[in-house]
Design a protein around this motif. Structure first.
Motif, PDB file in Angstrom:
ATOM      1  N   ASP A 194     -13.150  75.744 -16.399  1.00 22.96           N
ATOM      2  CA  ASP A 194     -13.147  75.860 -14.952  1.00 22.96           C
ATOM      3  C   ASP A 194     -11.764  75.551 -14.409  1.00 22.96           C
ATOM      4  N   ASP A 195     -10.737  76.171 -14.989  1.00 23.86           N
ATOM      5  CA  ASP A 195      -9.369  75.856 -14.594  1.00 23.86           C
ATOM      6  C   ASP A 195      -8.715  76.962 -13.776  1.00 23.86           C
ATOM      7  N   GLY A 196      -9.512  77.944 -13.302  1.00 20.19           N
ATOM      8  CA  GLY A 196      -8.952  79.029 -12.525  1.00 20.19           C
ATOM      9  C   GLY A 196      -8.469  80.181 -13.379  1.00 20.19           C
ATOM     10  N   GLY A 197      -8.470  80.022 -14.665  1.00 24.06           N
ATOM     11  CA  GLY A 197      -8.135  81.122 -15.570  1.00 24.06           C
ATOM     12  C   GLY A 197      -6.653  81.313 -15.799  1.00 24.06           C
ATOM     13  N   SER A 198      -6.356  82.041 -16.803  1.00 20.67           N
ATOM     14  CA  SER A 198      -5.027  82.388 -17.319  1.00 20.67           C
ATOM     15  C   SER A 198      -3.995  81.293 -17.209  1.00 20.67           C
TER      16      SER A 198
ATOM     17  N   ALA B 105      -8.738  88.737 -16.077  1.00 17.10           N
ATOM     18  CA  ALA B 105      -7.865  87.837 -15.318  1.00 17.10           C
ATOM     19  C   ALA B 105      -8.317  86.384 -15.425  1.00 17.10           C
ATOM     20  N   LYS B 106      -9.614  86.163 -15.583  1.00 19.97           N
ATOM     21  CA  LYS B 106     -10.155  84.806 -15.694  1.00 19.97           C
ATOM     22  C   LYS B 106      -9.904  84.169 -17.056  1.00 19.97           C
ATOM     23  N   ALA B 107      -9.654  85.005 -18.036  1.00 16.30           N
ATOM     24  CA  ALA B 107      -9.480  84.479 -19.392  1.00 16.30           C
ATOM     25  C   ALA B 107      -8.331  83.477 -19.424  1.00 16.30           C
ATOM     26  N   ASN B 108      -8.523  82.435 -20.177  1.00 11.62           N
ATOM     27  CA  ASN B 108      -7.501  81.398 -20.324  1.00 11.62           C
ATOM     28  C   ASN B 108      -6.880  81.550 -21.709  1.00 11.62           C
ATOM     29  N   PRO B 109      -5.776  82.286 -21.794  1.00 17.21           N
ATOM     30  CA  PRO B 109      -5.194  82.579 -23.106  1.00 17.21           C
ATOM     31  C   PRO B 109      -4.536  81.363 -23.736  1.00 17.21           C
ATOM     32  N   PRO B 110      -4.359  81.421 -25.042  1.00 19.17           N
ATOM     33  CA  PRO B 110      -3.533  80.405 -25.691  1.00 19.17           C
ATOM     34  C   PRO B 110      -2.123  80.482 -25.097  1.00 19.17           C
ATOM     35  N   LYS B 111      -1.419  79.387 -25.151  1.00 18.91           N
ATOM     36  CA  LYS B 111      -0.090  79.295 -24.541  1.00 18.91           C
ATOM     37  C   LYS B 111       0.842  80.413 -24.986  1.00 18.91           C
TER      38      LYS B 111
ATOM     39  N   ALA C  19      -0.572  92.142 -18.995  1.00 19.89           N
ATOM     40  CA  ALA C  19      -1.699  93.025 -19.271  1.00 19.89           C
ATOM     41  C   ALA C  19      -2.692  93.009 -18.107  1.00 19.89           C
ATOM     42  N   SER C  20      -2.903  91.847 -17.512  1.00 25.45           N
ATOM     43  CA  SER C  20      -3.793  91.739 -16.360  1.00 25.45           C
ATOM     44  C   SER C  20      -3.267  92.573 -15.195  1.00 25.45           C
ATOM     45  N   ASP C  21      -1.973  92.514 -14.976  1.00 29.58           N
ATOM     46  CA  ASP C  21      -1.352  93.331 -13.926  1.00 29.58           C
ATOM     47  C   ASP C  21      -1.556  94.822 -14.202  1.00 29.58           C
ATOM     48  N   ALA C  22      -1.424  95.229 -15.460  1.00 25.83           N
ATOM     49  CA  ALA C  22      -1.606  96.632 -15.829  1.00 25.83           C
ATOM     50  C   ALA C  22      -3.045  97.077 -15.584  1.00 25.83           C
ATOM     51  N   LEU C  23      -3.988  96.219 -15.897  1.00 27.36           N
ATOM     52  CA  LEU C  23      -5.395  96.543 -15.650  1.00 27.36           C
ATOM     53  C   LEU C  23      -5.664  96.694 -14.158  1.00 27.36           C
ATOM     54  N   ASP C  24      -5.144  95.770 -13.362  1.00 23.73           N
ATOM     55  CA  ASP C  24      -5.337  95.846 -11.911  1.00 23.73           C
ATOM     56  C   ASP C  24      -4.766  97.142 -11.347  1.00 23.73           C
ATOM     57  N   LYS C  25      -3.625  97.554 -11.856  1.00 25.95           N
ATOM     58  CA  LYS C  25      -2.995  98.796 -11.416  1.00 25.95           C
ATOM     59  C   LYS C  25      -3.878  99.994 -11.784  1.00 25.95           C
ATOM     60  N   ALA C  26      -4.436  99.974 -12.987  1.00 24.40           N
ATOM     61  CA  ALA C  26      -5.319 101.060 -13.415  1.00 24.40           C
ATOM     62  C   ALA C  26      -6.568 101.124 -12.543  1.00 24.40           C
TER      63      ALA C  26
ATOM     64  N   ALA D  83      -7.815  93.140 -26.502  1.00 27.96           N
ATOM     65  CA  ALA D  83      -6.947  92.122 -27.064  1.00 27.96           C
ATOM     66  C   ALA D  83      -6.850  90.897 -26.174  1.00 27.96           C
ATOM     67  N   ALA D  84      -7.261  90.994 -24.952  1.00 31.20           N
ATOM     68  CA  ALA D  84      -7.172  89.815 -24.092  1.00 31.20           C
ATOM     69  C   ALA D  84      -8.016  89.932 -22.843  1.00 31.20           C
ATOM     70  N   CYS D  85      -9.293  90.222 -22.996  1.00 30.79           N
ATOM     71  CA  CYS D  85     -10.118  90.308 -21.807  1.00 30.79           C
ATOM     72  C   CYS D  85     -11.223  89.285 -21.888  1.00 30.79           C
ATOM     73  N   GLY D  86     -11.902  89.085 -20.784  1.00 28.08           N
ATOM     74  CA  GLY D  86     -13.090  88.267 -20.790  1.00 28.08           C
ATOM     75  C   GLY D  86     -12.986  87.093 -19.878  1.00 28.08           C
ATOM     76  N   GLY D  87     -14.121  86.453 -19.664  1.00 28.85           N
ATOM     77  CA  GLY D  87     -14.174  85.262 -18.835  1.00 28.85           C
ATOM     78  C   GLY D  87     -14.182  84.046 -19.720  1.00 28.85           C
ATOM     79  N   ASP D  88     -13.676  82.954 -19.219  1.00 28.79           N
ATOM     80  CA  ASP D  88     -13.620  81.727 -19.991  1.00 28.79           C
ATOM     81  C   ASP D  88     -14.586  80.729 -19.384  1.00 28.79           C
TER      82      ASP D  88
END
Length: 164
Positions: free
Chosen positions: A35-39, A95-101, A110-117, A27-32
């Motif tokens: 070049d704005d540093g992501g998320s 973590a790099k993905a730049n989500p809509p506002k 969700a990124s924090d949860a993935l890092d923990k996993a 639902a929210a993974c991937g690279g963008d």
């Protein structure tokens, strides 16, 4: 006996990655490409979906290749450690993905949860993936992203949707 059950869970999960993770992780993974540093919460639905589908397909391919190795692994801790690499790659792309506002807060959580996993897997704990790795994104947003994904070839090839 408990270790055997956990190992069966490992094999089942790695064999069904798209189905297990489809509603949550994809639902929210991937690279963008931005070049704005992501998320940053400034991404468009189209770019976000495209990066999600690309990273999701790469993750599914990596897990499919790894599942053969995991099926022959007798040590559950070693199996978890082996699974950590594709999950870590996935978490970094996520973590790099730049989500809509309107998805930024959920994306960050969700990124924090993935890092923990990933940390748990590296420590040899396959249970770090839990029954639900991450919560689903808000329904109105997942519905909107699904409409975009329905028109994206990578999403179609990866065979997953953004909803629960």
């Amino acid at each position: 006996m408990g270790e055997t059950m956990n190992f069966r869970k490992l094999v089942l999960v790695t064999g069904m990655i798209p189905a297990v993770l489809g509603a949550s992780v994809f639902a929210a993974c991937g690279g963008d490409d931005d070049d704005d540093g992501g998320s940053g919460g400034t991404g468009t639905d189209e770019k976000y979906v495209a990066s999600i589908c690309k990273a999701g397909a790469e993750f599914a391919t990596a897990m499919e290749k790894l599942s053969k190795d995991l099926a022959s692994e007798k040590d559950l801790e070693k199996a978890a450690e082996k699974a950590a690499e594709p999950f870590e790659d996935f978490a970094k792309a996520f973590a790099k993905a730049n989500p809509p506002k309107d998805l930024k807060e959920w994306h960050d959580d969700a990124s924090d949860a993935l890092d923990k996993a990933v940390k748990g897997l590296k420590d040899g704990n396959f249970d770090a993936l839990g029954d639900e790795l991450m919560p689903d994104p808000p329904k109105d947003i997942s519905d909107r992203l699904t409409k975009v994904a329905d028109k994206n070839k990578d999403c179609q090839d990866a065979d997953f949707t953004f909803g629960g």
